[in-house]
Design a protein around this motif. Structure first.
Motif, short mmCIF file in Angstrom:
data_model
loop_
_atom_site.label_atom_id
_atom_site.label_comp_id
_atom_site.label_asym_id
_atom_site.label_seq_id
_atom_site.Cartn_x
_atom_site.Cartn_y
_atom_site.Cartn_z
N GLY A 1 0.71 -1.77 -4.91
CA GLY A 1 -0.48 -1.61 -4.80
C GLY A 1 -0.98 -1.19 -3.62
N ALA A 2 -0.36 -1.93 -2.44
CA ALA A 2 -0.78 -1.82 -1.08
C ALA A 2 -0.35 -0.36 -0.67
N ARG A 3 0.81 0.11 -1.05
CA ARG A 3 1.05 1.40 -0.67
C ARG A 3 0.13 2.47 -1.30
N ALA A 4 -0.18 2.03 -2.63
CA ALA A 4 -0.93 3.09 -3.12
C ALA A 4 -2.38 3.60 -2.40
N VAL A 5 -2.77 2.40 -2.00
CA VAL A 5 -4.21 2.69 -1.32
C VAL A 5 -4.25 3.42 0.18
N THR A 6 -2.85 3.44 0.50
CA THR A 6 -2.61 4.30 1.86
C THR A 6 -2.50 5.74 1.63
N GLN A 7 -2.54 6.07 0.16
CA GLN A 7 -2.25 7.75 0.05
C GLN A 7 -3.71 8.26 -0.70
N LEU A 8 -3.87 9.34 -0.36
CA LEU A 8 -4.95 10.15 -0.67
C LEU A 8 -4.63 10.76 -2.19
N GLY A 9 -5.38 10.44 -3.22
CA GLY A 9 -5.15 10.93 -4.37
C GLY A 9 -4.72 9.78 -5.38
N PRO A 10 -5.20 9.76 -6.70
CA PRO A 10 -4.95 8.55 -7.49
C PRO A 10 -3.45 8.26 -7.82
N MET A 11 -2.54 9.55 -7.96
CA MET A 11 -1.35 9.17 -8.71
C MET A 11 -0.16 9.56 -7.24
N GLU A 12 -0.83 10.06 -6.23
CA GLU A 12 -0.03 10.18 -4.85
C GLU A 12 0.64 9.17 -4.48
N GLY A 13 -0.14 8.01 -4.79
CA GLY A 13 0.85 6.63 -4.21
C GLY A 13 1.53 5.79 -4.93
N THR A 14 1.98 6.53 -6.21
CA THR A 14 2.77 5.88 -7.01
C THR A 14 4.24 5.82 -6.21
N SER A 15 5.24 4.96 -6.45
CA SER A 15 6.42 4.46 -5.49
C SER A 15 7.68 4.64 -6.15
N SER A 16 8.78 5.10 -5.62
CA SER A 16 10.19 4.91 -6.05
C SER A 16 10.70 3.38 -5.27
N ARG A 17 11.73 3.01 -5.99
CA ARG A 17 12.27 1.69 -5.39
C ARG A 17 12.53 1.75 -3.56
N ALA A 18 13.20 3.06 -3.48
CA ALA A 18 13.36 3.26 -2.01
C ALA A 18 12.07 3.28 -1.20
N GLU A 19 11.07 3.76 -1.68
CA GLU A 19 9.89 3.99 -0.90
C GLU A 19 9.26 2.48 -0.91
N LEU A 20 9.35 1.63 -1.94
CA LEU A 20 8.75 0.32 -1.84
C LEU A 20 9.59 -0.54 -0.73
N ASP A 21 11.08 -0.23 -0.71
CA ASP A 21 11.89 -1.28 -0.02
C ASP A 21 11.69 -0.65 1.38
N ASN A 22 11.54 0.45 1.65
CA ASN A 22 11.14 1.16 3.12
C ASN A 22 9.73 0.50 3.54
N PHE A 23 8.78 0.46 2.79
CA PHE A 23 7.40 -0.21 3.00
C PHE A 23 7.48 -1.71 3.52
N LEU A 24 8.12 -2.43 2.27
CA LEU A 24 8.33 -3.66 2.54
C LEU A 24 8.98 -4.01 3.90
N HIS A 25 10.08 -3.46 4.16
CA HIS A 25 10.78 -3.44 5.38
C HIS A 25 10.04 -3.18 6.63
N ALA A 26 9.38 -2.17 6.71
CA ALA A 26 8.50 -1.80 7.72
C ALA A 26 7.04 -2.85 8.14
N LEU A 27 6.67 -3.41 6.84
CA LEU A 27 5.52 -4.42 7.17
C LEU A 27 5.97 -5.83 7.35
N GLU A 28 7.21 -6.06 6.80
CA GLU A 28 7.60 -7.43 7.04
C GLU A 28 8.33 -7.80 8.21
N ASP A 29 8.84 -6.66 9.10
CA ASP A 29 9.64 -6.76 10.13
C ASP A 29 8.77 -7.39 11.35
#
Ligand code: ADP
Length: 313
Positions: A285-313
């Motif tokens: 949900g958080a990653r989705a709001v960073t992208q312009l366009g309703p479906m542009e922010g859906t994520s693969s597992r790798a995208e979610l893992d990278n996103f979580l690592h970047a924000l939780e580090d």
């Protein structure tokens, strides 16, 4: 692995990039982007590798093709999407008011997605899928209600499961016949995913804990409350789990709830722990709001893992 089916609207969305003005002065407009709440939801499942399909209808035009191509590329079974010659793919224009709320102009009712009906392909999907996800927005279309309720009854009778996201704008709620259809679907729901005040839709109480108890008494197994920039909560097996919001810069909130819901369902069906499903859904949900366009922010597992690592580090 369980296969997930949803039934509902596919459309394109054209988005204003300036805030606080009417469309006359909203420049530039960007898009068309693939859209439709059920389409975004199912795209998120496809991106996470969960077998999934959508029953819908588009026109024989570029807008329809761009949706079909995106969904197919992201792993969604598109065999249930009818292409209707002579009809136009649905569309929506969205702009943001100064306070961040959204104003829409929809062209849905008289477009292809307003004419979704049973086909041999849709019946085959109902016979082969194990989980139905119902979007309240799809239930608000009178022509679709019977089809969705039938699909729910068949899938549940075979031992399948059902999730419901009310996804209802307040002005839709009083449409004739909508409330009984929602009640029927709720009576078959295993996983309920309301957003904010939608948690009170089926309760006389305005107290969240009491409304959750009312829902659990109706036999719902899991309830996930989406709280926008406040994060989310899960109520399951007598426990409450909370996810704090991830700190992101909001570019476009459209599609956050659908990305969250698709991600949650993917992990929930795979038997992940409550904490893990909620953590990944919160990130989706958080990653989705960073992208312009309703479906542009859906994520693969790798995208979610990278996103979580970047924000939780
Ligand atoms: P809906 O679109 O169904 O109303 P929400 O706006 O509640 O859904 O968003 C779904 C989820 O996405 C939230 O519960 C949260 O996990 C995440 N989310 C949404 N907006 C933000 C935000 N601004 N910052 C961080 N997370 C967000």
């Amino acid at each position: 692995m369980k296969k997930v089916l949803t039934i509902g609207e596919i459309l394109v969305e054209i988005v204003a990039t300036t805030k606080g003005h009417g469309f006359r002065s909203a420049q530039p407009l960007v898009g068309p982007f693939p859209s439709g709440a059920p389409a975004i939801f199912i795209d998120q499942l496809g991106k996470l590798g969960t077998p999934c399909a959508i029953v819908s209808r588009v026109g024989d035009d570029d807008f329809g093709q761009l949706n079909i191509e995106r969904l197919r590329a992201d792993g969604v079974d598109v065999s249930g999407i009818s292409i209707a010659p002579g009809e136009c793919t649905g569309s929506a224009f969205v702009r943001y008011r100064e306070d961040g709320s959204r104003a829409f102009i929809f062209n849905i009712q008289h477009s292809a997605c307003g004419q979704i009906s049973r086909t041999a392909a849709s019946e085959k999907l109902v016979d082969h899928c194990d989980h139905l996800h119902v979007m309240g927005s799809a239930l608000s279309a009178p022509g679709l209600r019977g089809m969705i309720i039938d699909a729910a009854e068949k899938i549940k009778a075979r031992g399948g499961s059902l999730s419901l996201d009310p996804n209802l704008r307040p002005e839709i709620l009083n449409r004739p016949g909508l409330r009984p259809a929602l009640e029927r679907i709720l009576s078959m729901t295993d996983l309920f995913m309301p957003s904010g005040d939608e948690v009170f839709l089926f309760s006389d109480s305005r107290d969240e804990a009491a409304a959750i108890q009312d829902l659990l008494r109706r036999g719902i197994r899991s309830i996930v409350v989406k709280r926008g920039s406040e994060g989310a909560s899960l109520f399951e097996n007598g426990e409450r789990y909370d996810a704090s919001p991830m700190q992101v810069t909001e570019t476009d909130p459209t599609g956050a709830g659908d990305s969250f819901g698709g991600a949650f369902l993917s992990f929930w069906l795979a038997g992940a722990s409550a904490q893990m499903a909620l953590r990944y859904a919160n990130a989706a949900g958080a990653r989705a709001v960073t992208q312009l366009g309703p479906m542009e922010g859906t994520s693969s597992r790798a995208e979610l893992d990278n996103f979580l690592h970047a924000l939780e580090d």
